[in-house]
Enzyme design. Structure first.
Site, PDB file in Angstrom:
ATOM      1  N   GLY A   1       0.691  -1.126  -0.044  1.00  0.00           N
ATOM      2  CA  GLY A   1       0.055  -0.247  -0.107  1.00  0.00           C
ATOM      3  C   GLY A   1       0.943   1.198  -0.063  1.00  0.00           C
ATOM      4  N   THR A   2       0.244   2.210  -0.406  1.00  0.00           N
ATOM      5  CA  THR A   2       1.236   3.500  -0.765  1.00  0.00           C
ATOM      6  C   THR A   2       0.951   4.852   0.322  1.00  0.00           C
ATOM      7  OG1 THR A   2       0.053   3.826  -2.733  1.00  0.00           O
ATOM      8  CG2 THR A   2       1.968   2.799  -2.917  1.00  0.00           C
ATOM      9  N   THR A   3      -0.124   5.730  -0.181  1.00  0.00           N
ATOM     10  CA  THR A   3      -0.037   6.910   0.482  1.00  0.00           C
ATOM     11  C   THR A   3      -1.248   7.093   1.371  1.00  0.00           C
ATOM     12  OG1 THR A   3       1.336   7.803  -1.234  1.00  0.00           O
ATOM     13  CG2 THR A   3      -0.020   9.424   0.281  1.00  0.00           C
TER      14      THR A   3
ATOM     15  N   LYS B   1      -7.357   1.187   2.334  1.00  0.00           N
ATOM     16  CA  LYS B   1      -6.375   1.504   3.434  1.00  0.00           C
ATOM     17  C   LYS B   1      -6.675   1.913   4.766  1.00  0.00           C
ATOM     18  CE  LYS B   1      -3.316   1.559  -0.625  1.00  0.00           C
ATOM     19  NZ  LYS B   1      -2.464   2.811  -1.528  1.00  0.00           N
TER      20      LYS B   1
END
Length: 281
Positions: A51-53, A84
């Site tokens: 997962g990123t931001t 997320k």
């Protein structure tokens, strides 16, 4: 444990009074079910989705939590609709960045831990107590983190005792840090965090805070290839939620679509003005 289960009765371990911590119970009775109880074979490596931001900020009525939907495996997009930002209980939520599988497993265990505690003790943990529980889980993931499965969550919620929103961030060793105003993590944290830092005010309304979180993710997606922007064609928008005295509430996609159209229009107008000014020179 299996003998009791085979006979249709609960194993004796489930009937002995003990701690209100579900993870402590598992560590004694079935440690392999904990994320920290498993490891890769020597020399093995896994290209796991990440997962990123994510970005979280406080405002006058509580907190806003937001995360893009993209998960990546190296230079490939492995998933376009990952969520997320997840509700932990009625008055708190968790946002995750890092190895997607271990992160989601940690969130599920955390949700179960909070529910278990409330059933055993008859009352919910304080917000700070919840933050401490998550800290122990992040610390328990350290062996996996050393193998590349790093999980870095943000925990936020509404503190009923203080009557305000609070947010906590963690490092890979389980260190817990409370932030007063905002925090961002993940691959696009620099861009999202800069936007929020410039725009944040302590007297913001819900609308202001949601708009600022959306703007932060927009700029992160524009500069960071691992961060996914709004996808109006597929109807995929970031997950944005508020946590207030009324509880955890997810912002619906219709509102997010309107906000992102406004951002896109503002960018288009700005570019048109710059193009016009360049032509006049």
């Amino acid at each position: 444990m299996t003998a009791g289960a085979d006979s249709g009765r609960l194993p004796a371990a489930y009937l002995v009074p003990g701690s209100s911590s579900f993870t402590e119970f598992l560590s004694v009775q079935a440690p392999t079910l904990l994320p920290s109880g498993r490891s890769l074979p020597a020399g093995a490596a896994v290209e796991a989705p990440h997962g990123t931001t994510i970005v979280t900020l406080t405002y006058a009525g509580g907190v806003v939590m937001a995360g893009d939907r993209r998960a990546t495996s190296g230079n490939l997009i492995s998933h376009r609709g990952m969520e997320k930002v997840v509700q932990a209980d009625r008055f708190s939520g968790v946002a995750i960045a890092g190895a997607a599988g271990p992160a989601m497993e940690m969130i599920k265990l955390f949700q179960l831990q909070l529910e278990h505690y409330e059933k055993v003790e008859g009352s919910a943990l304080s917000l700070e107590g919840k933050a401490n529980q998550l800290s122990m889980m992040v610390r328990g993931n350290l062996p996996s983190a050393m193998q590349g499965f790093v999980v870095v969550p943000i925990f936020a919620g509404y503190d009923l005792r203080r009557e305000q929103g609070r947010l906590f961030t963690y490092d890979v060793t389980g260190g817990r840090y409370e932030e007063r105003d905002f925090v961002a993590t993940g691959s696009g944290m620099l861009h999202a965090g800069t936007v929020v830092k410039i725009g944040w005010r302590d007297d913001m309304t819900r609308a202001d805070a949601v708009a600022l979180a959306c703007k932060g993710l927009w700029e992160a997606a524009d500069a960071d290839s691992a961060t996914g922007g709004p996808d109006s064609l597929r109807g995929i928008y970031p997950v944005v939620a508020t946590v207030t005295a009324d509880g955890f509430v997810r912002v619906d996609d219709e509102e997010l679509a309107t906000r992102y159209r406004a951002i896109a229009d503002a960018v288009r107008d700005r570019n048109a003005v710059q193009a016009s000014e360049g032509a006049d020179r």
